[in-house]
Design an enzyme around this catalytic site. Structure first.
Site, PDB file in Angstrom:
ATOM      1  N   LEU A  31       0.810  -1.216   0.000  1.00  0.00           N
ATOM      2  CA  LEU A  31       0.000   0.000   0.000  1.00  0.00           C
ATOM      3  C   LEU A  31       0.847   1.272   0.000  1.00  0.00           C
ATOM      4  O   LEU A  31       1.931   1.304   0.582  1.00  0.00           O
ATOM      5  CB  LEU A  31      -0.908  -0.008   1.227  1.00  0.00           C
ATOM      6  CG  LEU A  31      -1.802  -1.238   1.356  1.00  0.00           C
ATOM      7  CD1 LEU A  31      -2.573  -1.192   2.662  1.00  0.00           C
ATOM      8  CD2 LEU A  31      -2.748  -1.370   0.177  1.00  0.00           C
ATOM      9  N   HIS A  35      -3.540   4.434  -1.964  1.00  0.00           N
ATOM     10  CA  HIS A  35      -4.500   3.496  -1.357  1.00  0.00           C
ATOM     11  C   HIS A  35      -5.099   4.094  -0.077  1.00  0.00           C
ATOM     12  O   HIS A  35      -6.293   3.959   0.182  1.00  0.00           O
ATOM     13  CB  HIS A  35      -3.794   2.195  -0.966  1.00  0.00           C
ATOM     14  CG  HIS A  35      -3.282   1.382  -2.110  1.00  0.00           C
ATOM     15  ND1 HIS A  35      -1.941   1.204  -2.355  1.00  0.00           N
ATOM     16  CD2 HIS A  35      -3.931   0.691  -3.078  1.00  0.00           C
ATOM     17  CE1 HIS A  35      -1.783   0.437  -3.411  1.00  0.00           C
ATOM     18  NE2 HIS A  35      -2.974   0.118  -3.880  1.00  0.00           N
ATOM     19  N   ASP A 148      -5.694   4.141 -12.493  1.00  0.00           N
ATOM     20  CA  ASP A 148      -6.033   3.057 -13.423  1.00  0.00           C
ATOM     21  C   ASP A 148      -7.358   3.428 -14.091  1.00  0.00           C
ATOM     22  O   ASP A 148      -8.401   2.819 -13.833  1.00  0.00           O
ATOM     23  CB  ASP A 148      -6.131   1.735 -12.659  1.00  0.00           C
ATOM     24  CG  ASP A 148      -4.813   1.386 -11.996  1.00  0.00           C
ATOM     25  OD1 ASP A 148      -3.774   1.459 -12.669  1.00  0.00           O
ATOM     26  OD2 ASP A 148      -4.810   1.074 -10.800  1.00  0.00           O
ATOM     27  N   SER A 184       2.374   0.878  -6.742  1.00  0.00           N
ATOM     28  CA  SER A 184       3.168  -0.144  -6.033  1.00  0.00           C
ATOM     29  C   SER A 184       4.374  -0.527  -6.877  1.00  0.00           C
ATOM     30  O   SER A 184       5.417  -0.903  -6.353  1.00  0.00           O
ATOM     31  CB  SER A 184       2.313  -1.379  -5.762  1.00  0.00           C
ATOM     32  OG  SER A 184       1.173  -1.001  -5.027  1.00  0.00           O
ATOM     33  N   ARG A 185       4.253  -0.423  -8.211  1.00  0.00           N
ATOM     34  CA  ARG A 185       5.352  -0.842  -9.092  1.00  0.00           C
ATOM     35  C   ARG A 185       6.485   0.190  -9.154  1.00  0.00           C
ATOM     36  O   ARG A 185       7.529  -0.120  -9.728  1.00  0.00           O
ATOM     37  CB  ARG A 185       4.838  -1.141 -10.498  1.00  0.00           C
ATOM     38  CG  ARG A 185       4.050  -2.451 -10.564  1.00  0.00           C
ATOM     39  CD  ARG A 185       3.748  -2.835 -12.005  1.00  0.00           C
ATOM     40  NE  ARG A 185       3.240  -4.182 -12.117  1.00  0.00           N
ATOM     41  CZ  ARG A 185       1.956  -4.505 -12.282  1.00  0.00           C
ATOM     42  NH1 ARG A 185       1.039  -3.564 -12.311  1.00  0.00           N
ATOM     43  NH2 ARG A 185       1.588  -5.767 -12.397  1.00  0.00           N
TER      44      ARG A 185
HETATM   45  O1  PAF Z   1      -6.202  -2.017  -9.020  1.00  0.00           O
HETATM   46  C1  PAF Z   1      -5.866  -3.063  -8.436  1.00  0.00           C
HETATM   47  O2  PAF Z   1      -5.109  -3.074  -7.465  1.00  0.00           O
HETATM   48  C2  PAF Z   1      -6.410  -4.396  -8.932  1.00  0.00           C
HETATM   49  O3  PAF Z   1      -6.527  -4.416 -10.306  1.00  0.00           O
HETATM   50  C3  PAF Z   1      -7.733  -4.807  -8.251  1.00  0.00           C
HETATM   51  C4  PAF Z   1      -8.853  -3.825  -8.558  1.00  0.00           C
HETATM   52  C5  PAF Z   1      -7.538  -4.881  -6.742  1.00  0.00           C
HETATM   53  C6  PAF Z   1      -8.171  -6.181  -8.754  1.00  0.00           C
HETATM   54  O4  PAF Z   1      -7.219  -7.150  -8.494  1.00  0.00           O
END
Ligand code: PAF
Length: 287
Positions: A31, A35, A148, A184-185
């Site tokens: 996290l 997040h 995303d 996270s990456r």
């Molecule tokens: O965005 C993410 O972290 C993932 O794609 C999710 C929505 C938790 C599904 O695995």
């Protein structure tokens, strides 16, 4: 905060009819502040907050980083505890994808373009696991980071198509001081790659300027952004696209709400960034 690791246990805890509102934040863990922002908003809008941590195998392609995806359950757990999350759901793969399981959820239009064109199984895996998680947790609202962007559009489409009784809340991207979107990456980036990754927010800044000057159509803008990003030698471009921000459709003319989506690799890190830019008038059709 209670940690629940079995699907059946969580389902037993969530009554179908209830007077308390439940907010849900699905994550793959490791996290960051992005997040935690989702948790904060979920907490402000609901009586109970459930977060999940599940690195979902079905959204990783054969050559992707499933086995090395960063994980740190102890750290995540204490961050969630401090954020005031009520329940952490952390299932294992065998419980989420049982031996006889055969069913997938596919959103073939939205899921096949842009990032979906580069990562063929990705959005089918996301749609499937999000449906499973929503069915298990049965939240009133579910929270997704707009970093995303395509994922948020896809989840909204799926929820509408399948009449899933949940409100999807998109939360704006959280950025570091240098403008790089939190992910996270980012942990994969070397110091040089991290400095190079600043090209992405800078390219979005350039896109805003070019859109507001109304001198270019979508295709010319894509070309200009590609050229700008390619000047950074550590950048490997997978997608630079200008689309309609609501439908993801491709148009020659600049849409009134234009999505500028970047999917670019720096070393091992596949980074995503985007901006939605609104303009008053349409651009010239050609140039
Ligand atoms: O965005 C993410 O972290 C993932 O794609 C999710 C929505 C938790 C599904 O695995």
């Amino acid at each position: 905060m209670e940690v629940i690791s079995r699907v059946a246990e969580l389902r037993d805890r969530i009554p179908a009819r209830r007077s308390t509102s439940v907010g849900f934040v699905p994550t793959m863990g490791y996290l960051h502040r992005g997040h935690l922002r989702l948790m904060e908003i979920a907490k402000a809008q609901n009586d109970v907050v459930v977060a999940s941590i599940f690195v979902n195998p079905t959204q990783f392609g054969a050559n992707e980083d499933f086995s090395t995806y960063p994980r740190d359950m102890e750290r995540d757990r204490s961050l969630l505890e401090s954020a005031g999350v009520d329940w952490l759901f952390a299932p294992d793969s065998a419980d989420m994808y049982r031996e006889k399981s055969q069913t997938y959820v596919d959103v073939p239009g939205i899921g096949a373009v842009l990032e979906g064109g580069i990562r063929p199984v990705y959005f089918r895996g996301v749609a499937t696991v999000v449906t499973k998680l929503l069915n298990i947790v049965q939240p009133d609202r579910a929270y997704f980071g707009e970093k995303d962007y395509q994922q948020v559009i896809l989840v909204r489409r799926m929820v509408e198509d399948l009449f899933l009784p949940v409100e999807i809340v998109g939360v704006p991207t959280v950025r570091d001081e240098d403008g790089v979107a939190l992910s996270s990456r980012n942990v994969y980036l070397s110091a040089e790659e991290r400095a190079a990754a600043r090209r992405l927010p800078q390219a979005l800044q350039l896109a805003r300027k070019l859109i507001h000057s109304r001198e270019m159509n979508s295709k010319a803008l894509e070309m200009a952004l590609r050229t700008y990003i390619a000047e950074e030698p550590l950048a490997h471009i997978d997608v630079v696209a200008v689309r309609d921000a609501d439908t993801l459709e491709e148009t020659i003319e600049l849409p009134r709400r234009a999505l500028v989506l970047l999917f670019v690799r720096f070393g091992r890190a596949q980074l995503l960034d985007h901006a939605v830019v609104e303009s008053e008038r349409q651009s010239p059709a050609t140039r």
